[in-house]
Motif scaffolding. Structure first.
Motif, mmCIF file in Angstrom:
data_model
loop_
_atom_site.group_PDB
_atom_site.id
_atom_site.type_symbol
_atom_site.label_atom_id
_atom_site.label_comp_id
_atom_site.label_asym_id
_atom_site.label_seq_id
_atom_site.Cartn_x
_atom_site.Cartn_y
_atom_site.Cartn_z
ATOM 1 N N PRO A 273 0.834 -1.210 0.000
ATOM 2 C CA PRO A 273 0.000 0.000 0.000
ATOM 3 C C PRO A 273 0.868 1.261 0.000
ATOM 4 C CG PRO A 273 0.007 -1.015 2.174
ATOM 5 C CD PRO A 273 0.758 -1.948 1.272
ATOM 6 N N VAL A 274 0.569 2.175 -0.892
ATOM 7 C CA VAL A 274 1.292 3.448 -0.989
ATOM 8 C C VAL A 274 0.286 4.586 -0.869
ATOM 9 C CG1 VAL A 274 2.787 4.917 -2.402
ATOM 10 C CG2 VAL A 274 3.064 2.426 -2.470
ATOM 11 N N ALA A 275 0.477 5.451 0.114
ATOM 12 C CA ALA A 275 -0.401 6.611 0.288
ATOM 13 C C ALA A 275 -0.025 7.692 -0.716
ATOM 14 C CB ALA A 275 -0.277 7.150 1.710
ATOM 15 N N VAL A 276 -1.013 8.332 -1.294
ATOM 16 C CA VAL A 276 -0.785 9.405 -2.266
ATOM 17 C C VAL A 276 -1.118 10.741 -1.614
ATOM 18 C CG1 VAL A 276 -1.445 10.397 -4.488
ATOM 19 C CG2 VAL A 276 -1.271 7.906 -4.228
ATOM 20 N N VAL A 277 -0.149 11.642 -1.586
ATOM 21 C CA VAL A 277 -0.350 12.996 -1.071
ATOM 22 C C VAL A 277 -0.336 13.940 -2.263
ATOM 23 C CG1 VAL A 277 0.692 14.870 0.249
ATOM 24 C CG2 VAL A 277 0.633 12.567 1.201
ATOM 25 N N GLU A 278 -1.466 14.541 -2.557
ATOM 26 C CA GLU A 278 -1.560 15.517 -3.646
ATOM 27 C C GLU A 278 -1.818 16.886 -3.028
ATOM 28 O OE1 GLU A 278 -3.129 14.169 -7.599
ATOM 29 O OE2 GLU A 278 -4.256 12.796 -6.332
ATOM 30 N N SER A 279 -0.848 17.767 -3.161
ATOM 31 C CA SER A 279 -0.932 19.082 -2.535
ATOM 32 C C SER A 279 -2.055 19.915 -3.144
ATOM 33 C CB SER A 279 0.405 19.817 -2.695
ATOM 34 O OG SER A 279 0.300 21.145 -2.244
ATOM 35 N N THR A 280 -2.741 20.648 -2.293
ATOM 36 C CA THR A 280 -3.781 21.559 -2.772
ATOM 37 C C THR A 280 -3.201 22.925 -3.137
ATOM 38 O OG1 THR A 280 -4.255 22.228 -0.484
ATOM 39 C CG2 THR A 280 -5.593 20.441 -1.420
ATOM 40 N N ASP A 281 -1.903 23.128 -2.836
ATOM 41 C CA ASP A 281 -1.258 24.394 -3.205
ATOM 42 C C ASP A 281 -1.176 24.500 -4.722
ATOM 43 O OD1 ASP A 281 -0.889 25.119 -0.600
ATOM 44 O OD2 ASP A 281 1.133 24.279 -0.453
ATOM 45 N N GLU A 282 -1.557 25.640 -5.256
ATOM 46 C CA GLU A 282 -1.477 25.878 -6.702
ATOM 47 C C GLU A 282 -0.279 26.766 -6.985
ATOM 48 O OE1 GLU A 282 -3.182 25.275 -9.662
ATOM 49 O OE2 GLU A 282 -4.272 23.629 -8.712
ATOM 50 N N ARG A 283 0.548 26.333 -7.906
ATOM 51 C CA ARG A 283 1.665 27.162 -8.326
ATOM 52 C C ARG A 283 1.132 28.263 -9.236
ATOM 53 N NH1 ARG A 283 6.855 28.313 -6.780
ATOM 54 N NH2 ARG A 283 8.145 28.899 -8.530
ATOM 55 N N ARG A 284 1.301 29.532 -8.843
ATOM 56 C CA ARG A 284 0.809 30.642 -9.669
ATOM 57 C C ARG A 284 1.730 30.838 -10.872
ATOM 58 N NH1 ARG A 284 0.239 32.767 -4.535
ATOM 59 N NH2 ARG A 284 2.040 34.142 -4.793
ATOM 60 N N ILE A 285 1.127 30.882 -12.039
ATOM 61 C CA ILE A 285 1.897 30.982 -13.283
ATOM 62 C C ILE A 285 1.366 32.138 -14.122
ATOM 63 C CG2 ILE A 285 2.361 29.857 -15.502
ATOM 64 C CD1 ILE A 285 2.381 27.194 -14.040
ATOM 65 N N GLN A 286 2.268 32.957 -14.623
ATOM 66 C CA GLN A 286 1.894 33.965 -15.617
ATOM 67 C C GLN A 286 2.638 33.624 -16.900
ATOM 68 O OE1 GLN A 286 1.854 38.166 -14.535
ATOM 69 N NE2 GLN A 286 2.676 38.679 -16.573
#
Length: 488
Positions: free
Chosen positions: A224-237
């Motif tokens: 079993p491998v836990a998946v951590v997906e960050s909710t932080d959004e990288r701001r891009i212009q």
């Protein structure tokens, strides 16, 4: 979760935990396998290493041999990781000393092992293994082929797989994950942490990273491998800018017109470079990299930019990286050699000359601008021709919506299987049944049929050696009665 002084050091140095760290650290503290998917510049490397440092400080992981193995696809990234690990280790040692607990902080050693490592350094590694070893997939496989290499890898407690997206969908990745699985034969089960900014689907990559363990009944059970997906959004212009074509007389030759267009491009690039302290220009090939770099410097009348790609020597690449980091150079024109997280200091602007080959690659390149937590990445995309403008427009939309391409791991590549079998049997004699069972614990080979496994064994044992192909000479000795194989 951490030693009280490590907690205080972190709180004094950083403004707080990123979302990836807040999600991942409790799982890592429980010794679970974790895949961390978070934007570039969100502290993924510290997320993976701080728990390991804590275990080394507390003495949970003691004794000789390598405790932490960090694997990345780039040799240059390995050197950066080592440097960037030594800095916080030195800070922590000083911090412990300032709080009267200098003796509580052990001497944690960090070394690299790659194709650039000299033979003298390799011998030193064998005689005095570091606590943390930073390496590449190829060097890891080479170490597993030698008795001395296997000897220092028998105490592994944690394996960190960085930039995992760059490996999953290739045979190189199959070779890597087979080596990781082989480590379990030496050190038993250990914790696995995968890091990436751009993987999709994350669950499939987590399964690929975890592989299978074999139960006492002989059944294969997925780890079993836990998946951590960050909710932080990288701001891009991200802006698409067009090259202003020069005004030329009607009788201009096509070749002269094309040269004038490149000069116009170079003038625009020079203007952008001079407006920023540091600029990273990406091109899709080494030839284009050299061409753009030459036009920039010719247009500027001075050396504004240097090239950076895989054909240059290690010394030249490191010198270029250091010059930009020290502020002696305004720009680097690079291929994908700087796409991953090599430490070249803070880059203010990224320019993409021609549309990159994928959305994931585009996000990786753009993420090099303002590579730090909470920052905005500024980038410009320059199409080279009309059709490229269409590609750039679609690409910009995909980047905005973060629609990354789906990765497809290679399933049961038989050429890599032949190499794995030879490497395993070079170390020791294997019962064929046990060998087949172990091969199937490696995720890409989980569905490998017994027929193709046997055919590969037969090929390596010389079934086709009467053909005029030198590579088909016998390489295995198969004992049919005992049911074992070993390398010649």
């Amino acid at each position: 979760m951490f030693h009280p002084l490590i907690n205080r050091w972190f709180q004094e140095k950083y403004s707080g935990m990123t979302d990836a760290q807040a999600q991942a650290w409790p799982l890592i503290a429980e010794s679970r396998h974790v895949l961390v998917v978070a934007p570039t510049g969100s502290g993924k490397t510290l997320t993976a290493f701080l728990g390991a440092i804590d275990n080394l400080v507390r003495g949970t992981w003691s004794g000789p041999g390598v405790k932490v193995l960090y694997v990345s696809p780039l040799k240059a990234l390995n050197n950066d990781i080592r440097r960037n690990l030594l800095a916080p280790l030195a800070e922590l040692r000083t911090f412990f000393g300032q709080n009267g607990q200098e003796g509580q902080f052990p001497p944690i050693s960090v070394q690299t092992r790659s194709g650039d490592t000299s033979s003298e350094e390799r011998r030193r590694l064998v005689h005095s293994p570091p606590d943390i070893l930073v390496t590449t997939p190829e060097s890891l496989n080479i170490m597993l082929c030698s008795r001395s290499g296997r000897g220092m890898l028998g105490s592994i407690r944690l394996v960190i797989l960085d930039e995992i997206h760059a490996l999953v969908a290739s045979k190189r990745g199959t070779h890597l994950i087979s080596a990781v699985e082989r480590l379990t034969l030496l050190s038993g089960e250990f914790q696995r942490i995968g890091l990436s900014a751009t993987v999709k689907p994350a669950r499939l990559v987590a399964e690929w990273m975890g592989g299978y363990s074999c139960s006492r009944a002989g059944e294969l059970v997925p780890r079993p491998v836990a998946v951590v997906e960050s909710t932080d959004e990288r701001r891009i212009q991200l802006d698409i800018i067009s090259v202003r074509p020069p005004e030329l007389p009607p009788d201009t030759e096509p070749g002269e017109s094309r040269d004038a267009w490149w000069e116009s491009l170079a003038n625009q690039l020079v203007t952008i470079i001079r407006q920023h302290r540091s600029t990273l220009v990406f091109a899709n090939s080494r030839r284009l990299t050299e061409k753009v770099c030459r036009y920039i410097n010719d247009s500027a009348g001075e050396i504004l930019a240097y090239s950076h790609h895989g054909s240059l020597s290690k010394e030249v690449r490191m010198d270029v990286e250091q010059r930009l980091k020290d502020g002696e150079l305004r720009a680097i024109v690079a291929t994908s050699s700087l796409e991953l997280g090599i430490d070249i200091g803070s880059v203010e602007k990224v320019i993409l000359v021609q549309s990159p080959f994928s959305v994931a690659s585009t996000l990786q390149r753009i993420g090099r601008a303002n590579h730090r937590v909470g920052a905005t990445s500024f980038a410009e995309l320059i199409p080279l021709h009309g059709l490229d403008l269409v590609y750039c427009t679609v690409l910009a939309e995909q980047v905005r919506d973060r629609r990354i391409e789906t990765l497809h791991p290679v399933a049961s590549p038989l050429d890599v299987l032949a190499q794995i079998i030879l490497s395993l049997t070079a170390a020791e004699e294997w019962p064929v049944e046990r060998l087949y069972q172990f091969i199937r614990t490696i995720h890409p080979y989980h569905e490998l049929s017994r027929r193709f496994f046997d055919l590969t064994i037969e090929m390596l044992s010389g079934r086709y050696s009467d053909l005029p192909v030198r590579e088909l000479r016998p390489r295995l000795e198969a004992d049919v009665i005992a049911g074992t194989v070993k390398a010649r």
